[in-house]
Scaffold this active site. Sequence first.
Site, PDB file in Angstrom:
ATOM      1  N   GLY A  42      -2.586   5.426  -9.508  1.00  0.00           N
ATOM      2  CA  GLY A  42      -2.865   4.199  -8.759  1.00  0.00           C
ATOM      3  C   GLY A  42      -4.300   3.735  -8.898  1.00  0.00           C
ATOM      4  O   GLY A  42      -4.886   3.213  -7.950  1.00  0.00           O
ATOM      5  N   THR A  44      -5.530   1.327 -10.787  1.00  0.00           N
ATOM      6  CA  THR A  44      -5.734  -0.031 -11.283  1.00  0.00           C
ATOM      7  C   THR A  44      -6.149  -1.009 -10.193  1.00  0.00           C
ATOM      8  O   THR A  44      -6.500  -2.154 -10.490  1.00  0.00           O
ATOM      9  CB  THR A  44      -4.458  -0.567 -11.968  1.00  0.00           C
ATOM     10  OG1 THR A  44      -3.373  -0.541 -11.033  1.00  0.00           O
ATOM     11  CG2 THR A  44      -4.109   0.281 -13.180  1.00  0.00           C
ATOM     12  N   SER A  45      -6.122  -0.576  -8.936  1.00  0.00           N
ATOM     13  CA  SER A  45      -6.523  -1.473  -7.841  1.00  0.00           C
ATOM     14  C   SER A  45      -6.893  -0.653  -6.608  1.00  0.00           C
ATOM     15  O   SER A  45      -6.617   0.546  -6.534  1.00  0.00           O
ATOM     16  CB  SER A  45      -5.384  -2.445  -7.484  1.00  0.00           C
ATOM     17  OG  SER A  45      -4.256  -1.721  -7.010  1.00  0.00           O
ATOM     18  N   GLY A  46      -7.540  -1.312  -5.649  1.00  0.00           N
ATOM     19  CA  GLY A  46      -7.811  -0.709  -4.351  1.00  0.00           C
ATOM     20  C   GLY A  46      -8.648   0.553  -4.393  1.00  0.00           C
ATOM     21  O   GLY A  46      -9.593   0.682  -5.179  1.00  0.00           O
ATOM     22  N   GLY A  48      -7.952   3.489  -5.474  1.00  0.00           N
ATOM     23  CA  GLY A  48      -7.896   4.196  -6.746  1.00  0.00           C
ATOM     24  C   GLY A  48      -8.875   3.643  -7.760  1.00  0.00           C
ATOM     25  O   GLY A  48      -9.536   4.401  -8.478  1.00  0.00           O
ATOM     26  N   LEU A  95       5.920   6.707 -11.541  1.00  0.00           N
ATOM     27  CA  LEU A  95       6.109   7.792 -10.579  1.00  0.00           C
ATOM     28  C   LEU A  95       7.496   7.803  -9.942  1.00  0.00           C
ATOM     29  O   LEU A  95       7.907   8.820  -9.381  1.00  0.00           O
ATOM     30  CB  LEU A  95       5.038   7.714  -9.489  1.00  0.00           C
ATOM     31  CG  LEU A  95       3.675   8.278  -9.881  1.00  0.00           C
ATOM     32  CD1 LEU A  95       2.604   7.790  -8.911  1.00  0.00           C
ATOM     33  CD2 LEU A  95       3.701   9.793  -9.926  1.00  0.00           C
ATOM     34  N   THR A 142       8.718   7.215  -5.196  1.00  0.00           N
ATOM     35  CA  THR A 142       7.420   6.899  -5.794  1.00  0.00           C
ATOM     36  C   THR A 142       6.267   7.610  -5.092  1.00  0.00           C
ATOM     37  O   THR A 142       5.425   8.226  -5.736  1.00  0.00           O
ATOM     38  CB  THR A 142       7.173   5.376  -5.750  1.00  0.00           C
ATOM     39  OG1 THR A 142       8.250   4.701  -6.411  1.00  0.00           O
ATOM     40  CG2 THR A 142       5.853   5.025  -6.417  1.00  0.00           C
ATOM     41  N   TYR A 200      17.979  -0.761   6.537  1.00  0.00           N
ATOM     42  CA  TYR A 200      16.736  -0.391   5.864  1.00  0.00           C
ATOM     43  C   TYR A 200      15.545  -0.896   6.650  1.00  0.00           C
ATOM     44  O   TYR A 200      15.429  -2.083   6.951  1.00  0.00           O
ATOM     45  CB  TYR A 200      16.702  -0.964   4.442  1.00  0.00           C
ATOM     46  CG  TYR A 200      15.465  -0.554   3.674  1.00  0.00           C
ATOM     47  CD1 TYR A 200      15.273   0.763   3.265  1.00  0.00           C
ATOM     48  CD2 TYR A 200      14.470  -1.487   3.370  1.00  0.00           C
ATOM     49  CE1 TYR A 200      14.143   1.147   2.573  1.00  0.00           C
ATOM     50  CE2 TYR A 200      13.338  -1.113   2.668  1.00  0.00           C
ATOM     51  CZ  TYR A 200      13.174   0.203   2.273  1.00  0.00           C
ATOM     52  OH  TYR A 200      12.040   0.583   1.589  1.00  0.00           O
TER      53      TYR A 200
END
Length: 236
Positions: A42, A44-46, A48, A95, A142, A200
């Site tokens: 992860g 690629t953003s945020g 991470g 993932l 994931t 859900y």
Amino acid sequence: MLETVKYLIGSAGASGFGSRSTGEEVTAAAPDLGSITAIITGATSGIGAETARVLAMRGARLVLPARSLKAAEETRARIQAACPGADVIVLPLDLSSLSSVRCFVARFLALRLPLNLLINNAGKFSHEHAVSEDGVEMTFATNYLGHFLLTKLLLPKMAETASETGIQGRIVNVSSSIHGWFSGDCLRYLDLMTRKKIRYDATQAYALSKLANVLHTKELTGRLEVPLRRPPHHDA
């Protein structure tokens, strides 16, 4: 509730850092990580992406697994623009797919690199019900199952690296305080949710996956704790 308030105001925890601490502040005590190889999911953003930038700035070699290779290549370009000479490797990884996790590990091991740091950061919040190719609800597959298998398959390499270098590795599982929003029978809820036997609830699905991350971390802590070495006792 108190812990949430502490987080929001940035109160320092046991580590001495809080939610307002920057990556550069956290790594200031380890300015040279040139001997460290880190895998960050992860990235690629945020959180991470910032973690990857700061570790590269400190000299660590980075391996960035990503479902979108385009996004990962763009991340690598940004890192290398900010940190010329940074060693950044991009490999494919989905993932939510256990076969993809196994393929990623095989590709990584074929590089014959050491592994000191595994940061399981990637996270997914599925607004609609979906099931992975392995037949598991997508958020859980994931956020937890993929990282669980990734960690299990990489543990031997981390142990080997620690043995050869004398430096203990680190596994970081990124969770969320939302894990406390779930209560009940985890496995039964996952089964009913996966088979659409209950309505859900995206937030509950996410909370369950984050609780699984926490429980995984606690189990790893117990299994991988390095015993205190006591000095030999000599009789008088």
